[in-house]
Design a protein around this motif. Structure first.
Motif, mmCIF file in Angstrom:
data_model
loop_
_atom_site.group_PDB
_atom_site.id
_atom_site.type_symbol
_atom_site.label_atom_id
_atom_site.label_comp_id
_atom_site.label_asym_id
_atom_site.label_seq_id
_atom_site.Cartn_x
_atom_site.Cartn_y
_atom_site.Cartn_z
ATOM 1 N N PRO A 90 0.824 -1.215 0.000
ATOM 2 C CA PRO A 90 0.000 0.000 0.000
ATOM 3 C C PRO A 90 0.861 1.269 0.000
ATOM 4 O O PRO A 90 0.457 2.289 -0.581
ATOM 5 N N SER A 146 0.424 4.026 -2.836
ATOM 6 C CA SER A 146 0.177 5.419 -2.459
ATOM 7 C C SER A 146 1.244 6.336 -3.037
ATOM 8 O O SER A 146 0.933 7.421 -3.544
ATOM 9 N N PHE A 197 0.723 9.264 -5.788
ATOM 10 C CA PHE A 197 1.175 10.634 -5.527
ATOM 11 C C PHE A 197 2.074 11.124 -6.650
ATOM 12 O O PHE A 197 1.949 12.264 -7.097
ATOM 13 N N TRP A 208 -6.737 11.442 -2.904
ATOM 14 C CA TRP A 208 -5.506 10.678 -2.740
ATOM 15 C C TRP A 208 -5.382 10.154 -1.308
ATOM 16 O O TRP A 208 -5.000 9.000 -1.097
ATOM 17 N N LEU A 209 -5.716 10.982 -0.337
ATOM 18 C CA LEU A 209 -5.659 10.544 1.061
ATOM 19 C C LEU A 209 -6.649 9.411 1.336
ATOM 20 O O LEU A 209 -6.314 8.432 2.014
ATOM 21 N N SER A 268 -5.352 6.252 -0.384
ATOM 22 C CA SER A 268 -4.218 5.722 0.368
ATOM 23 C C SER A 268 -4.698 5.028 1.639
ATOM 24 O O SER A 268 -4.224 3.934 1.982
ATOM 25 N N LEU A 313 -6.143 1.717 0.689
ATOM 26 C CA LEU A 313 -5.105 0.731 0.389
ATOM 27 C C LEU A 313 -4.531 0.131 1.676
ATOM 28 O O LEU A 313 -4.362 -1.087 1.783
#
Length: 153
Positions: free
Chosen positions: A85, A89, A93, A123-124, A127, A130
């Motif tokens: 993960p 991530s 990014f 994105w957060l 992430s 994940l």
């Protein structure tokens, strides 16, 4: 013959074929791009990215991996459930960093008609998803392993 090739080359014959095909493909792409007006900028960006990876990124993630290996001491499955993960991530990014960091916001707005504000939150969230999925997978694997050990005993 394959055993001699493996002893001299260090890998299976198919590996040599795949590597050769990748180099031929990269050469063909480079020849196609050589006629482009922006070839110099693309080449500079590519060389810069390779240098940035080798001199900055690789030492950083190798050091982080070394620290993680010391923290988990021998529990390889836990380490692997942290690695994938984190890699996902980091790659997300890297790909979406202009949107996440709001670089070129006016150009993006003019081209798409959309704002860049949601990129960071998305994105957060992705992430976190994940890492959560990896944690659930790890817990299920541990539980399954303990059930199998108790059945054998």
């Amino acid at each position: 013959m394959p055993d001699r090739l493996r002893a001299r080359y260090g890998a299976a014959p198919w590996h040599l074929i795949v590597v050769t095909a990748a180099i031929v493909l990269a050469g063909w792409v480079a020849l196609r791009l050589a006629d482009e007006a922006t070839f110099g900028r693309m080449l500079l960006w590519f060389v810069g990215a390779a240098i940035a990876h080798d001199l900055v990124l690789f030492p950083v993630y190798a050091s982080v991996d070394r620290v993680l290996r010391r923290l988990v001491r021998g529990r390889v499955t836990l380490l692997n459930h942290l690695r994938w993960p984190a890699l996902g991530s980091a790659l997300l990014f890297l790909v979406y960093s202009p949107g996440i960091l709001r670089l070129g916001e006016t150009t993006h707005l003019a081209a798409t008609g959309q704002d860049q504000r949601p990129y960071l939150v998305r994105w957060l969230l992705l992430s976190a998803a994940l890492f959560l999925l990896s944690a659930l997978t790890y817990l299920l694997r541990r539980r399954q392993g303990s059930v199998q050990r108790s059945e054998r005993a």
